[in-house]
Write a protein that holds these residues in place. Structure first.
Motif, PDB file in Angstrom:
ATOM      1  N   ASN A 176      12.433  22.509  47.942  1.00  0.00           N
ATOM      2  CA  ASN A 176      13.151  21.476  48.682  1.00  0.00           C
ATOM      3  C   ASN A 176      12.539  20.083  48.497  1.00  0.00           C
ATOM      4  O   ASN A 176      13.008  19.121  49.109  1.00  0.00           O
ATOM      5  CB  ASN A 176      13.162  21.819  50.179  1.00  0.00           C
ATOM      6  CG  ASN A 176      13.956  23.076  50.426  1.00  0.00           C
ATOM      7  OD1 ASN A 176      15.103  23.201  49.954  1.00  0.00           O
ATOM      8  ND2 ASN A 176      13.379  24.042  51.131  1.00  0.00           N
ATOM      9  N   GLY A 177      11.547  19.989  47.646  1.00  0.00           N
ATOM     10  CA  GLY A 177      10.938  18.675  47.375  1.00  0.00           C
ATOM     11  C   GLY A 177      10.307  18.061  48.601  1.00  0.00           C
ATOM     12  O   GLY A 177      10.466  16.878  48.881  1.00  0.00           O
ATOM     13  N   GLN A 178       9.602  18.887  49.353  1.00  0.00           N
ATOM     14  CA  GLN A 178       8.980  18.343  50.555  1.00  0.00           C
ATOM     15  C   GLN A 178       7.620  18.987  50.781  1.00  0.00           C
ATOM     16  O   GLN A 178       7.284  20.000  50.162  1.00  0.00           O
ATOM     17  CB  GLN A 178       9.887  18.540  51.776  1.00  0.00           C
ATOM     18  CG  GLN A 178      10.288  19.982  52.013  1.00  0.00           C
ATOM     19  CD  GLN A 178      11.453  20.095  52.992  1.00  0.00           C
ATOM     20  OE1 GLN A 178      12.270  19.174  53.155  1.00  0.00           O
ATOM     21  NE2 GLN A 178      11.545  21.233  53.644  1.00  0.00           N
ATOM     22  N   PHE A 179       6.870  18.349  51.625  1.00  0.00           N
ATOM     23  CA  PHE A 179       5.573  18.933  51.963  1.00  0.00           C
ATOM     24  C   PHE A 179       5.249  18.622  53.423  1.00  0.00           C
ATOM     25  O   PHE A 179       5.827  17.731  54.041  1.00  0.00           O
ATOM     26  CB  PHE A 179       4.452  18.451  51.026  1.00  0.00           C
ATOM     27  CG  PHE A 179       4.234  16.950  50.993  1.00  0.00           C
ATOM     28  CD1 PHE A 179       4.858  16.164  50.030  1.00  0.00           C
ATOM     29  CD2 PHE A 179       3.397  16.315  51.922  1.00  0.00           C
ATOM     30  CE1 PHE A 179       4.650  14.790  49.985  1.00  0.00           C
ATOM     31  CE2 PHE A 179       3.191  14.941  51.873  1.00  0.00           C
ATOM     32  CZ  PHE A 179       3.822  14.179  50.904  1.00  0.00           C
ATOM     33  N   PHE A 180       4.362  19.444  53.929  1.00  0.00           N
ATOM     34  CA  PHE A 180       3.906  19.259  55.311  1.00  0.00           C
ATOM     35  C   PHE A 180       2.578  18.524  55.284  1.00  0.00           C
ATOM     36  O   PHE A 180       1.691  18.839  54.486  1.00  0.00           O
ATOM     37  CB  PHE A 180       3.759  20.601  56.023  1.00  0.00           C
ATOM     38  CG  PHE A 180       5.072  21.264  56.300  1.00  0.00           C
ATOM     39  CD1 PHE A 180       5.624  22.143  55.369  1.00  0.00           C
ATOM     40  CD2 PHE A 180       5.780  20.991  57.471  1.00  0.00           C
ATOM     41  CE1 PHE A 180       6.848  22.738  55.596  1.00  0.00           C
ATOM     42  CE2 PHE A 180       7.012  21.580  57.698  1.00  0.00           C
ATOM     43  CZ  PHE A 180       7.547  22.461  56.768  1.00  0.00           C
ATOM     44  N   LEU A 181       2.470  17.535  56.168  1.00  0.00           N
ATOM     45  CA  LEU A 181       1.282  16.697  56.178  1.00  0.00           C
ATOM     46  C   LEU A 181       0.739  16.608  57.603  1.00  0.00           C
ATOM     47  O   LEU A 181       1.513  16.482  58.550  1.00  0.00           O
ATOM     48  CB  LEU A 181       1.638  15.284  55.670  1.00  0.00           C
ATOM     49  CG  LEU A 181       0.544  14.220  55.658  1.00  0.00           C
ATOM     50  CD1 LEU A 181       0.623  13.407  54.383  1.00  0.00           C
ATOM     51  CD2 LEU A 181       0.670  13.294  56.851  1.00  0.00           C
ATOM     52  N   LYS A 182      -0.598  16.676  57.704  1.00  0.00           N
ATOM     53  CA  LYS A 182      -1.240  16.452  58.997  1.00  0.00           C
ATOM     54  C   LYS A 182      -1.866  15.065  58.936  1.00  0.00           C
ATOM     55  O   LYS A 182      -2.711  14.792  58.082  1.00  0.00           O
ATOM     56  CB  LYS A 182      -2.317  17.499  59.246  1.00  0.00           C
ATOM     57  CG  LYS A 182      -2.889  17.437  60.650  1.00  0.00           C
ATOM     58  CD  LYS A 182      -3.601  18.722  60.999  1.00  0.00           C
ATOM     59  CE  LYS A 182      -3.954  18.719  62.478  1.00  0.00           C
ATOM     60  NZ  LYS A 182      -4.503  19.987  62.928  1.00  0.00           N
ATOM     61  N   ASP A 183      -1.421  14.193  59.838  1.00  0.00           N
ATOM     62  CA  ASP A 183      -1.900  12.813  59.747  1.00  0.00           C
ATOM     63  C   ASP A 183      -3.262  12.634  60.418  1.00  0.00           C
ATOM     64  O   ASP A 183      -3.824  13.564  60.996  1.00  0.00           O
ATOM     65  CB  ASP A 183      -0.860  11.820  60.265  1.00  0.00           C
ATOM     66  CG  ASP A 183      -0.733  11.812  61.783  1.00  0.00           C
ATOM     67  OD1 ASP A 183       0.295  11.295  62.278  1.00  0.00           O
ATOM     68  OD2 ASP A 183      -1.629  12.319  62.487  1.00  0.00           O
ATOM     69  N   LEU A 184      -3.743  11.445  60.334  1.00  0.00           N
ATOM     70  CA  LEU A 184      -5.094  11.122  60.812  1.00  0.00           C
ATOM     71  C   LEU A 184      -5.256  11.369  62.311  1.00  0.00           C
ATOM     72  O   LEU A 184      -6.353  11.640  62.806  1.00  0.00           O
ATOM     73  CB  LEU A 184      -5.371   9.636  60.505  1.00  0.00           C
ATOM     74  CG  LEU A 184      -6.784   9.224  60.160  1.00  0.00           C
ATOM     75  CD1 LEU A 184      -7.339  10.012  58.991  1.00  0.00           C
ATOM     76  CD2 LEU A 184      -6.817   7.738  59.801  1.00  0.00           C
ATOM     77  N   SER A 185      -4.141  11.245  63.024  1.00  0.00           N
ATOM     78  CA  SER A 185      -4.210  11.434  64.476  1.00  0.00           C
ATOM     79  C   SER A 185      -3.982  12.884  64.874  1.00  0.00           C
ATOM     80  O   SER A 185      -3.947  13.211  66.059  1.00  0.00           O
ATOM     81  CB  SER A 185      -3.155  10.567  65.175  1.00  0.00           C
ATOM     82  OG  SER A 185      -3.288   9.233  64.778  1.00  0.00           O
ATOM     83  N   GLY A 186      -3.773  13.734  63.863  1.00  0.00           N
ATOM     84  CA  GLY A 186      -3.558  15.149  64.160  1.00  0.00           C
ATOM     85  C   GLY A 186      -2.096  15.532  64.245  1.00  0.00           C
ATOM     86  O   GLY A 186      -1.754  16.700  64.463  1.00  0.00           O
TER      87      GLY A 186
END
Lengths: 254, 196
Positions: A176-186
């Protein structure tokens, strides 16, 4: 007067069995002073190496994308901690140099300028061999306060409402051309990357840090327009992350 | 005769030679004391303003510290600068212990007046007694750093390098201090309306 005084001085020396301190004490003292001086020069140089590393990995070219007052933001992200550390090591080195046998002959400005020159030359050398990067990574690993400080400092790259997120890739969904990301703030994000431009040889792979410019669409969904690698090698993730290697995916279509 | 020759032998030795001898034979330290006690006692009295008895106590401490630290002396500086430095530090320590501000008691001599006046490039003739009285008071009013550096320069006749070694300050700083001390002296002089 003279006879009494000189006689009484010698009497006191004999009576109290006063002996000259051994030469080795003075030689040792001088060595210790020089050692402390060079230790401070070394750590000052290491601070310079870290500053050079951090300046090198800063995305100076991206600051204009941050909106209002990029200069103000640049000032916020300067490596003040290491600049302060360098200043402290410099002043301590000056103090010890001044306390060598002949250090007093050269004056504050000359000594400080010489120390700065020495630190920069050595610091450039340490940077060239990667010591700056290693020092930064190790320090962040061992000093939680420093890692917290870096997280706070890098929040300028993590403002979803303004179209920027910075974080670590957790899962990649190639289909699906996507990814899961965890940002700096969690916070967790689903990043739609199929239409995004990839810059700077960015790798869309688990556990890689990226900066994503785009638009927040819904709660926790982000449409990416440009994706850049985040060059700072400090591990911002909590220690409990399990690392799993997955194949690289080139989203650029090449 | 023999005793005189013996004493002459020591008087011909350099300071550095006497130091080496004193490290081997404690009694030889006596010759270092004899060589410097008068000079240093006068110096202590001039810069500290202490009484002669207090100055002798300080002098005693100076020589004991000199003996204890004799192995730290090397030829990177003159022995006289080194012992003057110990004296200077001991006077400061005494002031701290007594928590007293140094007062100046000056027994000026013609050489000092001539040196100072000539260096300040003044050329009027004045009543020497009047001059002695007022210059002593004026020097007494200067701050201790200025006073000490003028005493070292014009009374003890130390050059800039020696003063640098005594006070542990760079030569440039010494030159600036002397310049400011002379200026300060001149200003005080003008207040007194004394024309040199």
């Amino acid at each position: 007067m003279e006879k009494d005084l000189s006689a009484s001085i010698l009497e006191e020396i004999r009576g109290k069995k006063i002996q000259p301190k051994s030469r080795w004490r003075f030689i040792l003292r001088e060595y210790v002073v020089w050692l402390v001086f060079f230790v401070n020069i070394f750590f000052g140089s290491l601070s310079v190496a870290v500053v050079l590393y951090l300046v090198g990995v800063s995305d100076w070219g991206l600051y204009h994308m941050l909106g209002n007052n990029p200069l103000g933001l640049v000032l916020v992200t300067l490596p003040y901690f290491w600049l302060l550390a360098f200043l402290i090591f410099l002043l301590v080195a000056y103090y010890y140099y001044e306390h060598t046998k002949t250090g007093y002959r050269y004056g504050f400005i000359k000594i400080v300028l010489l120390n700065i020159l020495l630190s920069f030359v050595l610091g450039a050398g340490l940077y060239a061999i990667g010591a700056g990067e290693q020092a930064e990574i190790e320090f962040a690993r061992r000093a939680p306060f420093y890692k917290d400080m870096k997280v706070r400092q890098n929040q300028i790259w993590n403002r979803p409402e303004e179209g920027i997120i910075l974080g670590v890739i957790k899962e990649v969904d190639i289909e699906n051309g996507q990814f899961f990301l965890k940002d700096l703030s969690g916070g967790s994000w689903l990043v739609e990357a199929s239409g995004a431009k990839m810059h700077g040889g960015v790798t869309i792979e688990r556990n890689f840090d990226v900066k994503v410019f785009g638009e927040r669409q819904e709660e926790q969904i982000f449409i990416a327009k440009d994706i850049f690698p985040f060059m700072d090698k400090v591990d911002f993730s909590p220690r409990s992350v399990i690392i799993e290697i997955v194949p690289k995916h080139d989203f650029s279509g090449s | 005769m023999e005793k005189d020759s013996y004493i002459d032998l020591f008087s011909q030795k350099t300071d550095e030679e006497l130091v080496k001898m004193a490290l081997e034979d404690q009694d030889c330290f006596l010759h270092i004391i004899k060589r410097y006690e008068r000079k240093l006692l006068s110096y202590i009295v001039r810069i500290s303003g202490f009484s002669k008895e207090d100055a002798e106590d300080i002098l005693q401490e100076v020589f004991i510290k000199t003996y204890i630290n004799l192995n730290s002396f090397d030829d990177q500086l003159k022995f006289s600068s080194w012992i003057y430095r110990i004296t200077h530090n001991e006077v400061i320590n005494s002031h701290r212990r007594k928590k007293a501000r140094p007062q100046c008691v000056l027994d000026l001599d013609n050489d000092f007046l001539a040196n100072l006046a000539s260096d300040m490039k003044t050329d009027k003739e004045v009543d020497e007694n009047y001059l002695k009285k007022n210059i002593g008071e004026i020097l007494g009013r200067l701050n201790e750093k200025h006073r000490e550096v003028l005493i070292l320069r014009f009374w003890e006749d130390k050059d800039y390098k020696e003063i640098s070694d005594i006070l542990k300050k760079p030569m440039g700083t010494v030159a600036t201090l002397i310049s400011r001390a002379k200026k300060s002296f001149q200003e005080e002089l003008e207040k007194e309306s004394v024309n040199l």
